[in-house]
Design an enzyme around this catalytic site. Sequence first.
Site, PDB file in Angstrom:
ATOM      1  N   ASP A  14       0.816  -1.219   0.000  1.00 33.04           N
ATOM      2  CA  ASP A  14       0.000   0.000   0.000  1.00 33.04           C
ATOM      3  C   ASP A  14       0.851   1.271   0.000  1.00 33.04           C
ATOM      4  O   ASP A  14       0.632   2.178   0.834  1.00 33.04           O
ATOM      5  CB  ASP A  14      -0.946   0.036   1.221  1.00 33.04           C
ATOM      6  N   GLU A 185     -10.524   0.864  -4.435  1.00 34.28           N
ATOM      7  CA  GLU A 185      -9.865   1.028  -3.133  1.00 34.28           C
ATOM      8  C   GLU A 185      -8.658   1.927  -3.329  1.00 34.28           C
ATOM      9  O   GLU A 185      -8.316   2.306  -4.438  1.00 34.28           O
ATOM     10  CB  GLU A 185      -9.367  -0.322  -2.616  1.00 34.28           C
TER      11      GLU A 185
HETATM   12  C1  6LW Z   1      -5.616  -2.028   1.822  1.00 26.56           C
HETATM   13  C2  6LW Z   1      -6.535  -2.079   0.672  1.00 26.56           C
HETATM   14  C3  6LW Z   1      -6.435  -3.471   0.260  1.00 26.56           C
HETATM   15  O1  6LW Z   1      -6.005  -1.109   2.770  1.00 26.56           O
HETATM   16  O2  6LW Z   1      -5.807  -4.210   1.210  1.00 26.56           O
HETATM   17  O3  6LW Z   1      -7.311  -5.107  -1.044  1.00 26.56           O
HETATM   18  C4  6LW Z   1      -5.730  -3.425   2.342  1.00 26.56           C
HETATM   19  N1  6LW Z   1      -6.950  -3.902  -0.801  1.00 26.56           N
HETATM   20  O4  6LW Z   1      -6.253  -1.166  -0.334  1.00 26.56           O
HETATM   21  C5  6LW Z   1      -4.597  -3.839   3.202  1.00 26.56           C
HETATM   22  O5  6LW Z   1      -3.376  -3.740   2.498  1.00 26.56           O
END
Ligand code: 6LW
Length: 537
Positions: A14, A185
Site C-alpha cells: 500500500d 480502493e
Molecule cells: C488495503 C486495501 C487493500 O487497505 O488491502 O485489497 C488493504 N486492498 O487497499 C490492506 O493492504
Amino acid sequence: MKIENPILRGFHPDPSIVRVGEDYYIATSTFEWWPGVRLHHSRDLKNWELLPYPLTRKSQLDLTGVGDSQGIWAPCLTYDNGLFYLVYTVVSSFYCNMQDTKNFLVTSESIEGPWSEPIALNSFGFDPSMFHDPNGKKYLVSMVTDHRVPQKYGGRLLLQEYDPNQQKMVGTMVDIYQGEHGYLEGPHIYKRGDFYYLFAAEGGTGEGHGQSILRSKSIWGPYVAYKKNPILTSRDVPGHSIQKAGHADLVQTPNNEWYIVHLCGRPLQATNPDDHIKLPGKRRYTLGRETALQKVYWTEDGWLQLENGSNLPEKEIVWNGVAEHSAAIKNSIDHFDTTELNLEYQSLRKPLTDQNYSLMERPGYLRLFGRDGLSSRFNQSLIARRWTEFEMEAGTKIEFQPRHFKQMAGLICLYDIDNFYYVHITFDEEIGRCLSIMKSENRKIEYPVEPIPIREAEIFLKVKVAFEKLQFFYSDNGERYEKIGPELDASILSDEACYHGWFTGAMVGLCCQDMSGSGKAADFDWFEYQVKNRNPS
Ligand code: 6LW
C-alpha cells in the site's frame, strides 16, 4: 541509472509517496506490527533508507488484542505548507460482518517527528487519502465498507472536506464513486490543469489487482473513467515476475518527470492445495506484498500511461538521475551493543517495555524476558524483521537455561500468530534442556523433530531459506552446524496460505516465552540476517 523492482523488498504494501524539495518519502502499511507505519526516504528513487516510525507512542496507537493482518492499513503521506500529513486506518474488526475501520490523521513539521497525537477523522471504511487543493481546501477521500447482506454497493468512495483549524471533518459527505461496475480502493486525488484526477485500485489486492484513473472538472464528480483502464495490471500475464500490480500513488520529479509507486508481489511456484478453504490453487507469496516504481507520462488528451506504452509493470526502469550511493545488499549483523533496538525490528501489537526486554542488563546482549505464548495478541516478547529475498539466512547465538517446558526461547520464522516455524531451547522432564522445533500451520501444531538434548550454555541457531525450502541448523561452537529437523515448507508463511490474515509477509526474529509466569530471560548475543541471492525479478 537502472532501478530494479521491487524498490522496497519484502512486506511493504500500500505505498504512498510524496516529494518535498529533493527528498522522496514512502509510507507503507504495518498491520499488527509495532511501531506503526514504515517510512522510507530517498533522493534518487533507487536507494531507500528506513526512517523512524511515526506512530511510536501508546497514546497514538494501541494494537493490543487486534487480529492478524488488522491494525494499520494503507497510510497516505502528503505535505502542505510546512507540515507532513499522515492519514491511515486502524482496523480493529475485519473478516467478520461489521468492520471497524477508524481513520486518523497525525501531522509533523519534520518527517522524523515528533508526530502529533492522532486526530479522529471518520470510520466509514479504509484507505483514507488527504488531498490539499491548490484553492486552499483540504479533502479526505476513502472507501466505504458495507456490512449489509446483501451489500447495496460493491464499494463507494466518499469525499468530505477536512477543516485543519477545527481539526475535524466538515460539510457534506458525497459518494463520488458508486461501485456498480467494480470495487475501488486505495483512492488518491490530484489536480492537474482543469481536472481533478482520481486514482484507485481495482480488482482486489491479489493477482487480479489493477490501477484505474478517472477524472472530473469538479472535485465532487461525476468522475469519468479512462477508456484504457486499468493503466497498470499484471492480471493478464501470470508468467510475469511482478504480480499483483495496483494500489498506486503518483509523484512528480523536480524536472517534470512522473512516477508511480505501487503494490506488487513476486510469486513462488508453490500453490495452495485444491482443498484450501480460503484461496484454493493460488500461488504463494512469502515476501508478502512489496513496493515497486514505474515511470509514467501524461498523454496529449490528459490521461496517464506507463512509459512502456502497455499496462504491464516493468521489472527494471531507467531514471535520468544520479544514484546517491550504490544499492548494497542489505546484510546485517546486530551485536546488540546499542542502547535502542535497530529500526528494522518490529514487535507484535505494542511497544516492548522493560518487562519484555533489556539491552542494558547484560551489555552487548539482547535479554528477552519470557512473556506470553506465540498465540497471544497481548504481551509477546518477540522482535522480527522482514524476509526481503527468497534466498536468505538468519542466525543467532543464544543462552537460555529453562527449568520448565513452559519456558522457551529461540529463532522464529513467522507470518502471524497462527503460522510459524520455531526452533527453540526448552526443558523436557525426561530429557532436560533440549532443542525442539514447533510448527504451526493455520493453528495445526506439530513437532517435526524429536527433542535434542543440549549441554553447552551457548547455542547457535540458524535458518536457511531458499524459495519453498526452509531448514534449521544448530551448533555448539558457531563453526560446525548440524541440520535440525527435516526440510520444511517455507511457502506456508505466505499471504495466500494463511487463513485469518493475508496482508503482511514472512518475518524472522527472536523471541522468548514463559507461560509459567516467572519471566525467565534468554540472552541473545547477536542476530544476523544475510541475503544469499538477490533474485532479479
Ligand atoms: C488495503 C486495501 C487493500 O487497505 O488491502 O485489497 C488493504 N486492498 O487497499 C490492506 O493492504
